[in-house]
Design a protein around this motif. Sequence first.
Motif, PDB file in Angstrom:
ATOM      1  N   ALA B  95       0.844  -1.202   0.000  1.00 21.77           N
ATOM      2  CA  ALA B  95       0.000   0.000   0.000  1.00 21.77           C
ATOM      3  C   ALA B  95       0.874   1.243   0.000  1.00 21.77           C
ATOM      4  O   ALA B  95       0.584   2.235  -0.689  1.00 21.77           O
ATOM      5  N   ARG B  98       2.267   1.762  -3.469  1.00 23.06           N
ATOM      6  CA  ARG B  98       1.228   2.321  -4.361  1.00 23.06           C
ATOM      7  C   ARG B  98       1.018   3.803  -4.069  1.00 23.06           C
ATOM      8  O   ARG B  98       0.849   4.614  -4.977  1.00 23.06           O
ATOM      9  N   MET B  99       1.045   4.130  -2.778  1.00 25.60           N
ATOM     10  CA  MET B  99       0.820   5.523  -2.399  1.00 25.60           C
ATOM     11  C   MET B  99       1.949   6.421  -2.900  1.00 25.60           C
ATOM     12  O   MET B  99       1.715   7.516  -3.411  1.00 25.60           O
ATOM     13  N   THR B 124      -3.885  11.468  -2.651  1.00 21.21           N
ATOM     14  CA  THR B 124      -2.604  10.770  -2.494  1.00 21.21           C
ATOM     15  C   THR B 124      -1.632  11.621  -1.681  1.00 21.21           C
ATOM     16  O   THR B 124      -0.893  11.105  -0.828  1.00 21.21           O
ATOM     17  N   LEU B 127      -2.455  11.240   1.864  1.00 26.66           N
ATOM     18  CA  LEU B 127      -1.946   9.971   2.407  1.00 26.66           C
ATOM     19  C   LEU B 127      -0.444  10.053   2.650  1.00 26.66           C
ATOM     20  O   LEU B 127       0.087   9.445   3.585  1.00 26.66           O
ATOM     21  N   GLN B 128       0.219  10.837   1.806  1.00 30.06           N
ATOM     22  CA  GLN B 128       1.677  10.965   1.953  1.00 30.06           C
ATOM     23  C   GLN B 128       2.057  11.895   3.096  1.00 30.06           C
ATOM     24  O   GLN B 128       3.224  12.017   3.440  1.00 30.06           O
TER      25      GLN B 128
END
Lengths: 420, 244
Positions: B95, B98-99, B124, B127-128
């Motif tokens: 995951a 992918r991120m 994204t 998420l980062q």
Amino acid sequence: MARRDNDIWWRIAWRNLWRNRRRTIITASALSFGFVAAVLMMALMDGMLEEVVSNGTRVITGQVQIHADDYRPDQSLHATMGGREGLDVAGLLAAAESVEGVTGAAPRLYGGGLVSSGEETVGAVLVGMDPGREEGVSRFGSAMREGRMPGPGEIAIGATMAETTGIGPGEEVVLVASAADGSTGNELYTVSGIFQLGLGGFDNSYALLDLGSLQDLMAMDRARIHEVAIAVEHTDAADEVAEGVAAAVAGVSEGLLVEPWSVFHEQLYFMISMAGAMNAMIAMLIFGMAIFGVANTMLLATFERRREFAVARAVGTSARDIGRIVVYEGLLLGLVALAAGAVLAVPVVVYFHEFPVDLSGFVGTYSVVGSAVRPVLSAEYSWDGPLVAAVALVFTGILSALFPMWRAVRVPPADALAGR
Amino acid sequence: MQGNSESNGASGAAADYAVRTEELWKIYPQDPRPVEAVRGVDLTVASGEFVAMAGPSGSGKTTVLNLLGGLTRPTRGRVWIEGREITALGDRELAAVRMNRIGFVFQSYNLLPVLTALENAEFTLLLQGVAASERHERVRGLFKEIGLEGVEDRFPPKLSGGQQQRVAVARAVLGNPALVLADEPTANLDSVTAEALLDVMEKLNRTKGTTFVFSTHDPRVMERAGRLIRLVDGRIEGAAVESG
């Protein structure tokens, strides 16, 4: 890496909740009504229990009692407080009344005797008391069906005893009783009144006398009493008040035993405790059933969003964050239902508190472990019931989300994106 | 692009490629016979390439993209992204890859419907762990470049197909991935919108050096691809065909 903006999961959960507004409203309504039902049921149960406790303790016994430590279980005539010398009754009463939460204290002396009038003679429990103080502790005064509470040289008898003996107010009776010095006391008294408490045992066999009159009959001086019955402001605080009274009266005399109603009304206390546990059980059943319905709805909603979960996973969302979204939805659903339920529950409980439903047209007064209960549905205000129901409701939301969450975090991204 | 017979040598040791596969197989267990969706694909895509993967329906294009992006695990074989073997990673690490290293663009846009265009694009970055101010600045900058100015606060249903797909491209590239995998990105778009989207992706490839791998049926995409891979029955057909 910088700290993540975790608001996003709440935002997604909140907006997801309102995507299918109708479904959310129906689900939240079911939970809200469950909440209202649980709160009302517990409030009515509390109302009934309050009635049971109140009648069980306010009619005669009070919520706290003081005795000599050897008075029970034999209830010997000689087991007066302070021994055969007695104690400073006024000091004892003042010490008891100084405790916060105490609203009244009444001294009593008990004895057994025979009440005779003409041909009729019946056995009686004789209660010597202070009529003025009894008003704040017992309901003898308000239970006078005819006449009034006894003064010196007078006696009040129960309604059933009056019927049995055919005695009425103003008539004279002879009282014969064993005295403390071994002699047999007998005296003529005028009937001042007839009381009716609605409790067979009392109306049948109790006779009330002025404290001094009974002390004289039983050859006891004024310092000798068997009991102080104490009324407290809140029946559920009786244990704490009893501790306070015990500390306050310790200096008056040795060998005093102070007990709350949960000790001397053991059966009543057991029944109340059982009823409390039943409340919790019923609330659990209500919400336990709701869990399945809500979980089913959430599972459906989760299934409809498989592709979205797959997309979120594809762009790097962890399984934990996917699970978080679903659990937050359950939690938010619970909170929405709670807010709606609280808005509904408050007026309902207030209504049943202010306007109790009288069922006496259908059911007569009944007695539970010696306590008269009127057939009235009355809600009692309490934080406990709503708090238990609120926690249960929020947990219902969360627990309902667990299985859908488990399914959501296991959505295989490639399959879900392909519509498999 | 290299065909099935290419030797990978010390696979994963060097990182001069965006993605590399070795003897990649994907077999779906199915009655009466298992389906071999991908059969021994060896593939290397260099960083900065603009590659199209063509083939008839059922040829395994989407499955290859899913394998490259770690959305599904191969039955056999290995995949490296910038030198790191992703087929050996656990779910959580995958995951994270992918991120941070992969962007996806799907045929049917697949924006999250409860997020606005801006929130979808910045997802994204969020998420980062990129700060909100920087996220918004980067999204607004890219939106300006790709003609999405003014739609930031609109939810997906209020966007046209072309706008949604450009938001999806923005989401895919904003996290500075090593590789953007686009599964038939123009399939649901009219020709004008499809050309405009290709312009956007080509521009991102040219100016930012973002590596793109498309699956497509669209001749326009094939024409504009730097290299074209033909996939038939789960295998790469012949050698790479230079085009464009």
